[in-house]
Design an enzyme around this catalytic site. Structure first.
Site, PDB file in Angstrom:
ATOM      1  N   ASP A   1       0.821  -1.209   0.000  1.00  0.00           N
ATOM      2  CA  ASP A   1       0.000   0.000   0.000  1.00  0.00           C
ATOM      3  C   ASP A   1       0.858   1.264   0.000  1.00  0.00           C
ATOM      4  O   ASP A   1       0.521   2.253  -0.646  1.00  0.00           O
ATOM      5  CB  ASP A   1      -0.933   0.013   1.225  1.00  0.00           C
ATOM      6  CG  ASP A   1      -2.174  -0.841   0.987  1.00  0.00           C
ATOM      7  OD1 ASP A   1      -2.411  -1.194  -0.196  1.00  0.00           O
ATOM      8  OD2 ASP A   1      -2.872  -1.149   1.956  1.00  0.00           O
TER       9      ASP A   1
ATOM     10  N   SER B   1     -23.316 -20.452 -25.119  1.00  0.00           N
ATOM     11  CA  SER B   1     -23.669 -21.021 -23.816  1.00  0.00           C
ATOM     12  C   SER B   1     -23.506 -22.534 -23.899  1.00  0.00           C
ATOM     13  O   SER B   1     -23.380 -23.089 -24.983  1.00  0.00           O
ATOM     14  CB  SER B   1     -25.096 -20.654 -23.456  1.00  0.00           C
ATOM     15  OG  SER B   1     -25.956 -21.018 -24.501  1.00  0.00           O
ATOM     16  N   LEU B   2     -23.498 -23.185 -22.755  1.00  0.00           N
ATOM     17  CA  LEU B   2     -23.263 -24.628 -22.739  1.00  0.00           C
ATOM     18  C   LEU B   2     -24.551 -25.388 -22.482  1.00  0.00           C
ATOM     19  O   LEU B   2     -25.441 -24.920 -21.777  1.00  0.00           O
ATOM     20  CB  LEU B   2     -22.253 -24.983 -21.650  1.00  0.00           C
ATOM     21  CG  LEU B   2     -20.832 -24.449 -21.817  1.00  0.00           C
ATOM     22  CD1 LEU B   2     -19.965 -24.914 -20.660  1.00  0.00           C
ATOM     23  CD2 LEU B   2     -20.237 -24.879 -23.151  1.00  0.00           C
TER      24      LEU B   2
ATOM     25  N   GLU C   1     -12.939 -28.509 -15.630  1.00  0.00           N
ATOM     26  CA  GLU C   1     -12.687 -27.399 -14.709  1.00  0.00           C
ATOM     27  C   GLU C   1     -13.953 -27.076 -13.920  1.00  0.00           C
ATOM     28  O   GLU C   1     -15.028 -27.559 -14.233  1.00  0.00           O
ATOM     29  CB  GLU C   1     -12.161 -26.168 -15.457  1.00  0.00           C
ATOM     30  CG  GLU C   1     -12.928 -25.806 -16.703  1.00  0.00           C
ATOM     31  CD  GLU C   1     -12.094 -24.941 -17.657  1.00  0.00           C
ATOM     32  OE1 GLU C   1     -11.724 -23.839 -17.229  1.00  0.00           O
ATOM     33  OE2 GLU C   1     -11.831 -25.363 -18.795  1.00  0.00           O
TER      34      GLU C   1
ATOM     35  N   LYS D   1     -17.142 -25.149 -12.547  1.00  0.00           N
ATOM     36  CA  LYS D   1     -18.105 -24.225 -13.152  1.00  0.00           C
ATOM     37  C   LYS D   1     -18.469 -23.194 -12.092  1.00  0.00           C
ATOM     38  O   LYS D   1     -19.261 -23.456 -11.187  1.00  0.00           O
ATOM     39  CB  LYS D   1     -19.349 -24.976 -13.631  1.00  0.00           C
ATOM     40  CG  LYS D   1     -20.244 -24.102 -14.475  1.00  0.00           C
ATOM     41  CD  LYS D   1     -21.402 -24.875 -15.070  1.00  0.00           C
ATOM     42  CE  LYS D   1     -22.180 -23.956 -15.997  1.00  0.00           C
ATOM     43  NZ  LYS D   1     -22.588 -22.694 -15.354  1.00  0.00           N
TER      44      LYS D   1
ATOM     45  N   ASP E   1     -19.965 -20.076 -10.114  1.00  0.00           N
ATOM     46  CA  ASP E   1     -21.280 -19.453 -10.070  1.00  0.00           C
ATOM     47  C   ASP E   1     -21.079 -17.936 -10.083  1.00  0.00           C
ATOM     48  O   ASP E   1     -21.315 -17.242  -9.104  1.00  0.00           O
ATOM     49  CB  ASP E   1     -22.020 -19.899  -8.809  1.00  0.00           C
ATOM     50  CG  ASP E   1     -23.514 -19.608  -8.906  1.00  0.00           C
ATOM     51  OD1 ASP E   1     -24.006 -19.407 -10.029  1.00  0.00           O
ATOM     52  OD2 ASP E   1     -24.167 -19.576  -7.856  1.00  0.00           O
TER      53      ASP E   1
ATOM     54  N   ARG F   1     -21.134 -11.019 -21.363  1.00  0.00           N
ATOM     55  CA  ARG F   1     -21.533 -11.929 -22.430  1.00  0.00           C
ATOM     56  C   ARG F   1     -22.687 -11.344 -23.259  1.00  0.00           C
ATOM     57  O   ARG F   1     -22.736 -11.507 -24.473  1.00  0.00           O
ATOM     58  CB  ARG F   1     -21.960 -13.256 -21.807  1.00  0.00           C
ATOM     59  CG  ARG F   1     -22.340 -14.286 -22.822  1.00  0.00           C
ATOM     60  CD  ARG F   1     -22.650 -15.618 -22.148  1.00  0.00           C
ATOM     61  NE  ARG F   1     -23.207 -16.484 -23.163  1.00  0.00           N
ATOM     62  CZ  ARG F   1     -24.489 -16.480 -23.497  1.00  0.00           C
ATOM     63  NH1 ARG F   1     -25.326 -15.685 -22.870  1.00  0.00           N
ATOM     64  NH2 ARG F   1     -24.931 -17.269 -24.442  1.00  0.00           N
TER      65      ARG F   1
ATOM     66  N   GLU G   1     -14.216 -15.741 -15.525  1.00  0.00           N
ATOM     67  CA  GLU G   1     -15.390 -15.548 -14.681  1.00  0.00           C
ATOM     68  C   GLU G   1     -15.092 -14.541 -13.572  1.00  0.00           C
ATOM     69  O   GLU G   1     -14.123 -14.701 -12.831  1.00  0.00           O
ATOM     70  CB  GLU G   1     -15.756 -16.897 -14.052  1.00  0.00           C
ATOM     71  CG  GLU G   1     -17.142 -16.960 -13.493  1.00  0.00           C
ATOM     72  CD  GLU G   1     -18.100 -17.676 -14.441  1.00  0.00           C
ATOM     73  OE1 GLU G   1     -17.667 -18.020 -15.572  1.00  0.00           O
ATOM     74  OE2 GLU G   1     -19.263 -17.874 -14.048  1.00  0.00           O
TER      75      GLU G   1
ATOM     76  N   TYR H   1     -11.251 -15.643 -12.359  1.00  0.00           N
ATOM     77  CA  TYR H   1     -10.476 -16.772 -12.869  1.00  0.00           C
ATOM     78  C   TYR H   1     -10.613 -16.817 -14.384  1.00  0.00           C
ATOM     79  O   TYR H   1     -11.738 -16.723 -14.912  1.00  0.00           O
ATOM     80  CB  TYR H   1     -10.979 -18.096 -12.291  1.00  0.00           C
ATOM     81  CG  TYR H   1     -10.588 -18.302 -10.852  1.00  0.00           C
ATOM     82  CD1 TYR H   1      -9.319 -18.754 -10.519  1.00  0.00           C
ATOM     83  CD2 TYR H   1     -11.493 -18.039  -9.823  1.00  0.00           C
ATOM     84  CE1 TYR H   1      -8.952 -18.933  -9.191  1.00  0.00           C
ATOM     85  CE2 TYR H   1     -11.138 -18.211  -8.495  1.00  0.00           C
ATOM     86  CZ  TYR H   1      -9.867 -18.658  -8.192  1.00  0.00           C
ATOM     87  OH  TYR H   1      -9.508 -18.834  -6.885  1.00  0.00           O
TER      88      TYR H   1
ATOM     89  N   LYS I   1     -23.526 -30.497 -14.459  1.00  0.00           N
ATOM     90  CA  LYS I   1     -23.946 -29.768 -13.260  1.00  0.00           C
ATOM     91  C   LYS I   1     -24.164 -30.664 -12.052  1.00  0.00           C
ATOM     92  O   LYS I   1     -24.382 -31.864 -12.179  1.00  0.00           O
ATOM     93  CB  LYS I   1     -25.244 -29.029 -13.588  1.00  0.00           C
ATOM     94  CG  LYS I   1     -25.042 -27.895 -14.572  1.00  0.00           C
ATOM     95  CD  LYS I   1     -25.881 -26.738 -14.128  1.00  0.00           C
ATOM     96  CE  LYS I   1     -25.684 -25.530 -14.985  1.00  0.00           C
ATOM     97  NZ  LYS I   1     -26.845 -24.665 -14.930  1.00  0.00           N
TER      98      LYS I   1
ATOM     99  N   CYS J   1     -54.878 -29.609  20.011  1.00  0.00           N
ATOM    100  CA  CYS J   1     -53.927 -30.606  19.504  1.00  0.00           C
ATOM    101  C   CYS J   1     -54.638 -31.479  18.475  1.00  0.00           C
ATOM    102  O   CYS J   1     -55.705 -32.017  18.749  1.00  0.00           O
ATOM    103  CB  CYS J   1     -53.411 -31.464  20.654  1.00  0.00           C
ATOM    104  SG  CYS J   1     -52.401 -32.853  20.104  1.00  0.00           S
TER     105      CYS J   1
ATOM    106  N   CYS K   1     -54.813 -35.270  20.183  1.00  0.00           N
ATOM    107  CA  CYS K   1     -55.585 -35.592  21.385  1.00  0.00           C
ATOM    108  C   CYS K   1     -56.678 -34.570  21.685  1.00  0.00           C
ATOM    109  O   CYS K   1     -57.491 -34.783  22.582  1.00  0.00           O
ATOM    110  CB  CYS K   1     -54.656 -35.736  22.589  1.00  0.00           C
ATOM    111  SG  CYS K   1     -53.934 -34.169  23.115  1.00  0.00           S
TER     112      CYS K   1
ATOM    113  N   CYS L   1     -48.928 -28.710  22.959  1.00  0.00           N
ATOM    114  CA  CYS L   1     -49.981 -29.547  23.520  1.00  0.00           C
ATOM    115  C   CYS L   1     -49.536 -29.888  24.932  1.00  0.00           C
ATOM    116  O   CYS L   1     -48.495 -30.509  25.120  1.00  0.00           O
ATOM    117  CB  CYS L   1     -50.143 -30.825  22.694  1.00  0.00           C
ATOM    118  SG  CYS L   1     -51.125 -32.077  23.560  1.00  0.00           S
TER     119      CYS L   1
ATOM    120  N   CYS M   1     -50.606 -37.381  25.596  1.00  0.00           N
ATOM    121  CA  CYS M   1     -50.918 -37.232  24.178  1.00  0.00           C
ATOM    122  C   CYS M   1     -50.193 -38.313  23.370  1.00  0.00           C
ATOM    123  O   CYS M   1     -48.988 -38.507  23.499  1.00  0.00           O
ATOM    124  CB  CYS M   1     -50.493 -35.845  23.703  1.00  0.00           C
ATOM    125  SG  CYS M   1     -50.647 -35.617  21.934  1.00  0.00           S
TER     126      CYS M   1
HETATM  127 ZN   LIG Z   1     -51.889 -33.711  22.053  1.00  0.00          ZN
END
Ligand SMILES: [Zn+2]
Length: 686
Positions: free
Chosen positions: A38, A83-84, A117, A119, A121, A140, A196, A246, A334, A428, A431, A446, A451
């Site tokens: 820096d 595109s692929l 390689e 892919k 995102d 693109r 990418e 990359y 994929k 409930c 029950c 409950c 129950c």
């Molecule tokens: Zn119950």
């Protein structure tokens, strides 16, 4: 400094800073601290300020341009950015191989290999270098025409503003054995590469936190942020987004024969490539490559959604040509989706072991990540409100790992008007007992201990991994046993006979024998597991272990007073009360007696005899201890290497205080000696 001197200094600084960039971003190693770097950048910046006409486009100070753009210019791609096609399964990739091998001659097929390689995102971009300088960076777009986002791409440190020096490149090619292949290479010529722009998971989380803090909507995935950041008219905003890059394609033709060579050359030119990229000599290797990254994708600092596979030989790649909008020789292999769109057919509620009512969405079955999903948890009533979910809604469902999926989003735009709101039941569903919700708890419960739904859940819990851990006894078998009336409480498990099981579905003599044996093998149980298996509210594995360490026997735990329980550091007042009450309820006393009658043996927790952790520490005991006899306490201290003294002095490390303490207590206070109560003492010597 004269202008001539400044010019020389600027050239040297630029070259050095660019070399450092290559070290850090491409080679992933650096011998210079960020602070030092820096300060060099600062010097360069100051010099350029004094001599503005010495500023060049590839200066590291030019990464963030000044003025926001009105709009992006259009850029025509030298070659279409295709595109692929996607493959999702092994069968898909085998079909793809069959299709391409059919188009090649027997001889061509002989040495057919692939290059694989990751892919990413992120956002695919094209970079054009003229006379070694980054001149245009484009998105693109529609594949033929993209947008000029050069000033935004320049903010990404991983993208070189200029290629490495010609001498560096030539010696790099020689060292890689590529000098002959690339003998026509001239840095002065136009060079087109693709790669990418992407954002790390960490940065993704950080940006989303900021979005939420500002009351804005969170981004759905890293790709969205990458695209949004690259398509910013103000490059200062892009610069804040710490993006990465990359390279994966050398478009310019310098005589390279394989895609593998392109990756090698990209690195020599000064681009960052991912080391996971690799040649595979056959399709089985390709399948294994994808499998590996499917399993290990979480280790990467960024998201990938599969791998890209292509024919490694460029001549064959070109020969295979284009079908529709995609090259035949490459395919995106994929990963199974972790998100899917489906419809909420109904919302039901489930009753848990402690009576907690959990709403569940019943989904139109959908495959996510290779698993068919038909329900998603909604956690509680508030979550339904937060999502704004109605029955009949189209939703996005996501699955992380192997957990039950969550509903990520409701697509309100797709509503027909026939969707129905969900109302939390007042009673409930199993029950009929009215549900209760104690603020600030967000969960309805409950309250009925008897129950049927709660009891069923308790069975699952009782045999579970952290409790009795009975092999081969899953919910399905428990359900059958309950439905056949073979069990009234978990103690009945230990009296099951092989003949009882033979009446059940899917049971043969062998499996019945094995299950009875497996249950019987777990009659002896450690105290901590046993405490956990009791299912006392608030007593998880950790607390159960603490209680076992402190009390060492069930008899002592059952006898402990509420007062003493409240003194234990890591146990809250609510849980202490639950524990105390549990052992005094008639039903529970009967249940415990029944467990012992059918042969359950709880192993006391034995003291560690070889520990010397109290070595050199002196204890004084005063007052009456409630769970320990004084002699036993002394023995425990000594066994762990500690000393017991009869009088308090400045050499005393701890005074253990029981009921009705004597003058030793007062003396300890006066001398400032550490005073602990019985429960703390027990926890301490553990
Ligand atoms: Zn119950």
């Amino acid at each position: 400094m004269t202008k001539q001197e400044a010019k020389q200094r600027i050239e040297k600084l630029k070259r050095f800073i660019n070399q450092q960039r290559y070290q850090v971003h491409v080679l992933d190693r650096s011998d210079l601290s960020a602070v030092a770097l820096d300060s060099l950048k600062k010097e360069l910046f100051d010099l350029e300020n004094s001599f503005p006409d010495l500023v060049t486009a590839d200066s590291p100070t030019q990464r963030v341009a000044g003025v926001p753009l009105e709009k992006f210019d259009k850029v025509e791609h030298t070659q279409p950015m295709l595109s692929l096609q996607d493959a999702f399964s092994e069968q898909d990739i085998l079909d793809w191989e069959a299709r391409i091998t059919k188009l090649l001659s027997a001889k061509e097929n002989e040495g057919l290999d692939y290059f694989c390689e990751l892919k990413f995102d992120g956002l695919a971009v094209e970079l054009i270098f003229r006379e070694g300088l980054l001149t245009i960076g484009a998105t693109r777009g529609n594949g033929l025409v993209g947008e000029d986002v050069t000033c935004n791409l320049k903010t990404i440190e991983a993208i070189p503003l200029s290629l490495r020096g010609e001498d560096e490149i030539v010696s790099g090619l020689k060292a890689a054995g590529l000098a002959e292949v690339f003998q026509s290479f001239k840095a002065a010529e136009e060079l087109v590469i693709r790669g990418e722009a992407l954002i790390s998971k960490k940065e993704f989380a950080k940006i989303n936190q900021q979005q939420m803090a500002a009351g804005l909507v969170a981004y759905a995935n890293p790709r969205n942020i990458a695209a949004g950041s690259i398509r910013q008219l103000d490059s200062k905003i892009t610069a804040q987004r710490k993006m990465d890059f990359y390279a994966w394609d050398l478009v310019s033709d310098f005589g390279q024969k394989t895609h593998e060579q392109e990756h090698l050359v990209l690195k020599i030119l000064g681009f960052k490539i991912h080391p996971a990229a690799k040649r595979c000599s056959n399709i089985d290797e390709v399948i294994r490559y994808r499998e590996y990254w499917l399993k290990h994708r979480d280790r990467l600092p960024f998201e990938i959604d599969g791998v890209v596979v292509q024919v490694n030989n460029n001549k064959l790649f070109d020969k295979l040509g284009v079908a529709g909008k995609s090259p035949r020789a490459a395919i995106a292999f994929k990963f199974p989706l972790r998100e899917a769109q489906t419809m909420v057919q109904n919302i039901i509620v489930q009753v848990g072991r402690t009576g907690a009512i959990t709403p569940l969405a019943i989904l139109k079955p959908v495959a996510i990540g290779g698993v068919t999903v038909s329900r998603a948890t909604l956690h509680n009533e508030d979550e339904i409100q937060r999502l704004g979910l109605k029955i009949g809604d189209t939703v996005i469902v996501g699955r992380a790992g192997d957990v039950i999926p969550d509903i990520l989003r409701v697509l309100r735009e797709l509503r027909t008007g026939r969707e129905k709101s969900f109302k939390m039941p007042h009673a409930c569903p199993v029950c009929g007992t009215p549900l209760v919700r104690k603020e600030p708890d967000v969960i309805w419960r409950c309250p009925n201990q008897k129950c049927k739904a709660r009891q069923r859940r308790y069975f699952y819990y009782f045999v579970g991994r952290a409790a009795f851990d009975i092999d081969g006894l899953g919910p399905q078998i428990i359900n059958q046993l309950l439905d056949y009336g073979l069990l009234s409480d978990p103690a009945d498990l230990f009296t099951l006979q092989e003949t009882d099981l033979l009446n059940l579905e899917r049971f043969a003599e062998k499996s019945a024998h094995n299950l009875v044996k497996a249950i019987s093998a777990k009659k002896r149980i450690r105290l901590s597991r046993f405490i956990y298996a009791l299912g006392i509210e608030g007593v998880g594995e950790e607390t159960a272990q603490d209680l076992a360490n402190i009390f060492r026997s069930l008899r002592k735990l059952r006898a402990v007073s509420l007062e003493d329980l409240l003194k234990i550091k890591d146990i809250g007042p609510k849980t202490a009360k639950n524990i105390h009450q549990f052992f005094r309820k008639k039903d529970n006393i009967v249940f415990l007696e029944k467990l012992f009658r059918v042969g359950v043996k709880v192993e006391n927790t034995s003291p560690k005899s070889d520990s010397q952790k109290l070595s050199g520490q002196t204890f004084v005991l005063t007052g009456t201890l409630s769970t320990l006899e004084r002699e036993r306490a002394k023995e425990m201290i000594r066994r762990q290497g500690g000393n017991v003294s009869e009088s308090v002095s400045s050499d005393t490390d701890f005074v253990v205080v029981g009921e009705n303490p004597g003058s030793k207590f007062d003396k300890a206070k006066k001398l400032g000696v550490k005073i602990i109560n019985e429960t703390e003492f027990l926890a301490f010597i553990e």
